[in-house]
Design a protein around this motif. Structure first.
Motif, PDB file in Angstrom:
ATOM      1  N   MET A  64       0.869  -1.170   0.000  1.00 21.30           N
ATOM      2  CA  MET A  64       0.000   0.000   0.000  1.00 21.30           C
ATOM      3  C   MET A  64       0.913   1.230   0.000  1.00 21.30           C
ATOM      4  N   GLU A  65       1.018   1.832  -1.126  1.00 19.05           N
ATOM      5  CA  GLU A  65       1.894   2.996  -1.283  1.00 19.05           C
ATOM      6  C   GLU A  65       1.359   4.189  -0.498  1.00 19.05           C
ATOM      7  N   GLY A  66       2.252   4.880   0.197  1.00 17.08           N
ATOM      8  CA  GLY A  66       1.872   6.079   0.941  1.00 17.08           C
ATOM      9  C   GLY A  66       1.532   5.850   2.400  1.00 17.08           C
ATOM     10  N   ILE A  67       1.532   4.601   2.848  1.00 24.42           N
ATOM     11  CA  ILE A  67       1.149   4.336   4.244  1.00 24.42           C
ATOM     12  C   ILE A  67       2.164   4.942   5.211  1.00 24.42           C
ATOM     13  N   PHE A  68       3.449   4.918   4.854  1.00 27.34           N
ATOM     14  CA  PHE A  68       4.461   5.482   5.747  1.00 27.34           C
ATOM     15  C   PHE A  68       4.248   6.978   5.924  1.00 27.34           C
ATOM     16  N   GLN A  69       3.954   7.674   4.836  1.00 29.23           N
ATOM     17  CA  GLN A  69       3.735   9.120   4.929  1.00 29.23           C
ATOM     18  C   GLN A  69       2.531   9.436   5.810  1.00 29.23           C
ATOM     19  N   ARG A  70       1.480   8.677   5.673  1.00 27.25           N
ATOM     20  CA  ARG A  70       0.296   8.887   6.520  1.00 27.25           C
ATOM     21  C   ARG A  70       0.622   8.646   7.990  1.00 27.25           C
ATOM     22  N   TYR A  71       1.351   7.554   8.235  1.00 22.32           N
ATOM     23  CA  TYR A  71       1.711   7.236   9.617  1.00 22.32           C
ATOM     24  C   TYR A  71       2.610   8.329  10.202  1.00 22.32           C
ATOM     25  N   LEU A  72       3.622   8.748   9.467  1.00 20.58           N
ATOM     26  CA  LEU A  72       4.558   9.748   9.981  1.00 20.58           C
ATOM     27  C   LEU A  72       3.882  11.089  10.247  1.00 20.58           C
ATOM     28  N   SER A  73       2.939  11.479   9.396  1.00 16.35           N
ATOM     29  CA  SER A  73       2.239  12.742   9.646  1.00 16.35           C
ATOM     30  C   SER A  73       1.348  12.624  10.889  1.00 16.35           C
ATOM     31  N   LEU A  74       0.761  11.467  11.099  1.00 21.52           N
ATOM     32  CA  LEU A  74      -0.028  11.207  12.314  1.00 21.52           C
ATOM     33  C   LEU A  74       0.884  11.203  13.531  1.00 21.52           C
ATOM     34  N   TYR A  75       2.022  10.530  13.424  1.00 21.30           N
ATOM     35  CA  TYR A  75       2.973  10.420  14.528  1.00 21.30           C
ATOM     36  C   TYR A  75       3.450  11.807  14.970  1.00 21.30           C
ATOM     37  N   ARG A  76       3.848  12.641  14.026  1.00 22.44           N
ATOM     38  CA  ARG A  76       4.343  13.983  14.367  1.00 22.44           C
ATOM     39  C   ARG A  76       3.264  14.805  15.061  1.00 22.44           C
ATOM     40  N   ALA A  77       2.051  14.751  14.542  1.00 24.97           N
ATOM     41  CA  ALA A  77       0.952  15.506  15.153  1.00 24.97           C
ATOM     42  C   ALA A  77       0.666  15.001  16.567  1.00 24.97           C
ATOM     43  N   LEU A  78       0.710  13.697  16.745  1.00 25.20           N
ATOM     44  CA  LEU A  78       0.442  13.111  18.054  1.00 25.20           C
ATOM     45  C   LEU A  78       1.526  13.490  19.063  1.00 25.20           C
ATOM     46  N   ILE A  79       2.779  13.421  18.667  1.00 24.13           N
ATOM     47  CA  ILE A  79       3.885  13.777  19.572  1.00 24.13           C
ATOM     48  C   ILE A  79       3.774  15.255  19.960  1.00 24.13           C
ATOM     49  N   THR A  80       3.410  16.102  19.016  1.00 20.51           N
ATOM     50  CA  THR A  80       3.232  17.526  19.313  1.00 20.51           C
ATOM     51  C   THR A  80       2.134  17.717  20.353  1.00 20.51           C
ATOM     52  N   LYS A  81       1.012  17.033  20.181  1.00 19.59           N
ATOM     53  CA  LYS A  81      -0.097  17.122  21.151  1.00 19.59           C
ATOM     54  C   LYS A  81       0.328  16.617  22.524  1.00 19.59           C
ATOM     55  N   LEU A  82       1.026  15.495  22.553  1.00 17.23           N
ATOM     56  CA  LEU A  82       1.478  14.933  23.827  1.00 17.23           C
ATOM     57  C   LEU A  82       2.462  15.878  24.528  1.00 17.23           C
TER      58      LEU A  82
END
Length: 143
Positions: A1-19
């Motif tokens: 599934m192409e693009g899954i890493f980019q989706r995960y990394l953008s979610l990860y960065r946003a989550l770490i910022t919130k935390l």
């Protein structure tokens, strides 16, 4: 599934910022929280145990633990070997853990709003499988 890493990394960065925002009133960051979380869930632990669990170098954990000691959230206790640093939460560390754990659980509930329970469970079960595949892949060579 192409693009899954980019989706995960953008979610990860946003989550770490919130935390990080959530924990900033306690002078904590997510990286410091990881140490507190590990000790809370595994009991008094060595720096090597924590470093191995998070797959980071021991000096990285040493710096985090030093910061947590400065904040009086963890303390050293005698280990089996005098060279071995065993770390446990202080009473203040336990209190901060409980406070932050509640805030993190509230955040988890908010970010999962509108997502069916079945989809939440699939995600919860899939992420560790992805991590396992990544870790297994580090040991194998592509042909």
């Amino acid at each position: 599934m192409e693009g899954i890493f980019q989706r995960y990394l953008s979610l990860y960065r946003a989550l770490i910022t919130k935390l990080n925002e959530l924990m900033s009133p306690y002078e904590l960051s997510y990286s410091l929280w990881q140490v507190i979380f590990y000790i809370k869930n595994n009991g008094p632990s060595t720096l090597v145990d924590i470093a191995n669990h998070y797959n980071v170098e021991k000096p990285t954990i040493t710096r985090r633990v030093q910061r947590l000691e400065d904040l009086q959230l963890v303390k050293q206790i005698p280990g089996m070997d005098r060279r071995e640093k065993v770390i446990q939460l202080t009473e203040l560390g336990e209190e901060i853990y409980q406070t932050c754990r509640k805030k993190i659980t509230d955040l988890e509930n908010r970010v999962m709003e509108g997502i069916a329970n079945e989809d939440q469970m699939i995600t919860f079960q899939t992420l560790p499988k992805i991590q396992e595949n990544i870790m297994e892949g580090e040991g194998s060579k592509s042909e």
